[in-house]
Design a protein around this motif. Structure first.
Motif, PDB file in Angstrom:
ATOM      1  N   GLU A 259       0.853  -1.213   0.000  1.00 36.34           N
ATOM      2  CA  GLU A 259       0.000   0.000   0.000  1.00 36.34           C
ATOM      3  C   GLU A 259       0.875   1.243   0.000  1.00 36.34           C
ATOM      4  OE1 GLU A 259      -0.440  -1.914   3.347  1.00 36.34           O
ATOM      5  OE2 GLU A 259      -0.676  -3.283   1.669  1.00 36.34           O
ATOM      6  N   GLU A 260       1.972   1.178   0.805  1.00 40.52           N
ATOM      7  CA  GLU A 260       2.837   2.354   0.889  1.00 40.52           C
ATOM      8  C   GLU A 260       3.490   2.656  -0.446  1.00 40.52           C
ATOM      9  OE1 GLU A 260       5.849   2.544   3.932  1.00 40.52           O
ATOM     10  OE2 GLU A 260       4.364   1.732   5.316  1.00 40.52           O
ATOM     11  N   ARG A 261       3.901   1.558  -1.128  1.00 40.63           N
ATOM     12  CA  ARG A 261       4.563   1.771  -2.412  1.00 40.63           C
ATOM     13  C   ARG A 261       3.587   2.376  -3.410  1.00 40.63           C
ATOM     14  NH1 ARG A 261       6.588  -3.620  -4.109  1.00 40.63           N
ATOM     15  NH2 ARG A 261       5.768  -4.445  -2.189  1.00 40.63           N
ATOM     16  N   LEU A 262       2.321   1.924  -3.370  1.00 38.45           N
ATOM     17  CA  LEU A 262       1.346   2.449  -4.310  1.00 38.45           C
ATOM     18  C   LEU A 262       1.005   3.893  -4.012  1.00 38.45           C
ATOM     19  CD1 LEU A 262      -1.012  -0.631  -4.660  1.00 38.45           C
ATOM     20  CD2 LEU A 262       0.706   0.168  -6.250  1.00 38.45           C
TER      21      LEU A 262
ATOM     22  N   ASP B 290       1.550  14.300 -15.491  1.00 41.02           N
ATOM     23  CA  ASP B 290       0.537  14.667 -16.470  1.00 41.02           C
ATOM     24  C   ASP B 290       0.263  13.543 -17.459  1.00 41.02           C
ATOM     25  OD1 ASP B 290       3.081  15.009 -17.185  1.00 41.02           O
ATOM     26  OD2 ASP B 290       2.774  16.797 -18.434  1.00 41.02           O
ATOM     27  N   LYS B 291       1.142  12.507 -17.464  1.00 44.61           N
ATOM     28  CA  LYS B 291       0.892  11.394 -18.392  1.00 44.61           C
ATOM     29  C   LYS B 291       0.028  10.364 -17.680  1.00 44.61           C
ATOM     30  CE  LYS B 291       5.501  11.279 -20.029  1.00 44.61           C
ATOM     31  NZ  LYS B 291       6.618  10.452 -19.705  1.00 44.61           N
ATOM     32  N   GLU B 292      -0.564   9.489 -18.499  1.00 45.01           N
ATOM     33  CA  GLU B 292      -1.279   8.397 -17.846  1.00 45.01           C
ATOM     34  C   GLU B 292      -0.243   7.392 -17.393  1.00 45.01           C
ATOM     35  OE1 GLU B 292      -4.980   6.258 -18.783  1.00 45.01           O
ATOM     36  OE2 GLU B 292      -5.093   7.859 -20.274  1.00 45.01           O
ATOM     37  N   TYR B 293      -0.272   7.047 -16.153  1.00 42.59           N
ATOM     38  CA  TYR B 293       0.823   6.264 -15.582  1.00 42.59           C
ATOM     39  C   TYR B 293       0.288   4.958 -15.033  1.00 42.59           C
ATOM     40  CZ  TYR B 293       4.935   5.411 -12.686  1.00 42.59           C
ATOM     41  OH  TYR B 293       6.042   4.875 -12.110  1.00 42.59           O
ATOM     42  N   VAL B 294       0.709   3.877 -15.629  1.00 42.42           N
ATOM     43  CA  VAL B 294       0.245   2.574 -15.152  1.00 42.42           C
ATOM     44  C   VAL B 294       1.158   2.081 -14.034  1.00 42.42           C
ATOM     45  CG1 VAL B 294      -0.270   0.214 -15.821  1.00 42.42           C
ATOM     46  CG2 VAL B 294      -0.657   2.069 -17.432  1.00 42.42           C
TER      47      VAL B 294
ATOM     48  N   THR C 238       8.226   0.678 -12.798  1.00 44.47           N
ATOM     49  CA  THR C 238       8.893   0.285 -11.545  1.00 44.47           C
ATOM     50  C   THR C 238       9.382  -1.168 -11.595  1.00 44.47           C
ATOM     51  OG1 THR C 238       6.883  -0.542 -10.547  1.00 44.47           O
ATOM     52  CG2 THR C 238       7.385   1.779 -10.161  1.00 44.47           C
ATOM     53  N   LEU C 239       9.100  -1.853 -12.718  1.00 42.81           N
ATOM     54  CA  LEU C 239       9.483  -3.278 -12.786  1.00 42.81           C
ATOM     55  C   LEU C 239      10.963  -3.518 -12.490  1.00 42.81           C
ATOM     56  CD1 LEU C 239       7.396  -4.846 -15.652  1.00 42.81           C
ATOM     57  CD2 LEU C 239       7.664  -5.721 -13.353  1.00 42.81           C
TER      58      LEU C 239
END
Ligand code: GDP
Length: 324
Positions: free
Chosen positions: A6-9, A19-23, A27-28
């Motif tokens: 949860e903290e990482r998210l 400003d970009k859509e970030y999936v 972070t992989l």
């Protein structure tokens, strides 16, 4: 330690990504990094060559440990009758929180006996046994916690006192080149002048080519790498066989304490690139090519062994079926 999910998210996105859509799959690499650091790394290095060429001294110098505290030195009589006995030393070393389980496989007595024919056999058998064990574990039920003892690299010590390779060197390397990554080293380089080192290296490289010995090949540089990197890579390739000097003692040179060998005429410093290729070899083994050595072991040498095993197993089954 990994932070809770949860903290990482909850962590804020970098400014350029807001400003970009970030999936988030960017972070992989971090996820892989964390996981592997947590698990730790392992590496198995084999040293081979005639005894007295400085194998144990070099290993101690490479990893700054005393791996051979309880080594028993044999007298001449014992060495004549001794067969190639293989020993294994393991140390856990840690640097900046990264753990490395280092295993050194030593082949003492190699080349000492009067009759050295097929003295490579026990070394080849050892390498095959590690592959066999891995193959068995991999095909078994508990595949999660396999202990990997496969040999990732073999430093082969060439005597500085011969004219290039001796028949025994050729025989040994040819017997093992399809099983393990061989990195040849020219031992005790301090016993040679710089010109002799240069000439010996050229001669050894020519002989390796002439006898069709397949030593470990450094991977080719990508064309988009910068010039400095390409130059370093070429220098590394031109250094084969690495001319090395080992020492277990620290001496004082120009007011600094360094690992070196003290002679009446001066000091040879192990880590001085003007004196030998020790640093190049250590950087190659540890900093730049350790993962590649492991990949080649897994993808080429182990795959060959595995394919061989499966073929002979299939052949046996077919034979059995035909007989029935
Ligand atoms: P091993 O039997 O191959 O493991 O050889 P050792 O590491 O036990 O070394 C044998 C002897 O050679 C020892 O007396 C070492 O001090 C010496 N020695 C080790 N490395 C070097 C080196 O690079 N140059 C010189 N001149 N002597 C060395």
């Amino acid at each position: 330690m990994l932070e809770p999910l949860e903290e990482r998210l909850d962590q804020p996105l970098p400014a350029e990504d807001q400003d970009k859509e970030y999936v988030g799959f960017a972070t992989l690499p971090n996820q892989v990094h964390r996981k592997s650091v947590k698990k730790g790394f392992d590496f198995t290095l084999m040293v081979a060559g005639e005894s007295g060429l400085g194998k144990s001294t070099l290993v101690n110098s490479l990893f700054l440990t005393d791996l051979y505290k309880d080594r028993k030195l044999l007298n001449a009589e014992e060495r004549i009758t001794q067969t190639v006995e293989i020993t294994k030393h393991t140390v856990d070393i840690e640097e900046k929180g990264v753990k490395l389980k280092l295993t050194i496989v030593d082949t003492p007595g190699f080349g000492d006996a009067v009759n050295n024919t097929e003295c490579w056999k026990s070394v080849a058998d050892y390498i095959d046994q590690q592959f066999e064990q891995y193959f068995r574990d991999e095909s078994g039920l508990n595949r999660k916690n396999i202990q990997d003892n496969r040999v990732h690299c073999c430093l082969y010590f060439i005597s500085p006192f011969g004219h290039g390779l001796r028949p025994l060197d050729v025989e040994f390397m040819k017997a093992l080149h399809e099983k393990v990554n061989i990195v040849p080293v020219l031992a005790k380089a301090d016993t040679l002048t710089p010109l002799e080192v240069k000439k010996k290296k050229i001669k050894i490289r020519e002989e390796i080519e002439q006898y069709g010995i397949k030593i470990y090949q450094f991977p080719d540089c990508d064309s988009d790498e910068d010039e400095e990197f390409k130059q370093q890579d070429q220098e590394l390739k031109d250094s084969i066989p690495f001319a090395v000097i080992g020492s277990n003692t620290v001496v004082e040179a120009k007011g600094k304490r360094v690992r070196g060998r003290l002679y009446p005429w001066g000091i040879v410093e192990v880590e001085n690139p003007a004196h030998c290729d020790f640093v190049k070899l250590r950087n190659m083994l540890v900093r730049t090519h350790m993962q590649d050595l492991k990949d080649v072991t897994r993808e080429t040498h182990y795959e060959n062994y595995r394919a061989h095993c499966i073929q002979s197993m299939t052949r046996m089954v077919v034979k059995e079926r035909n007989r029935n």
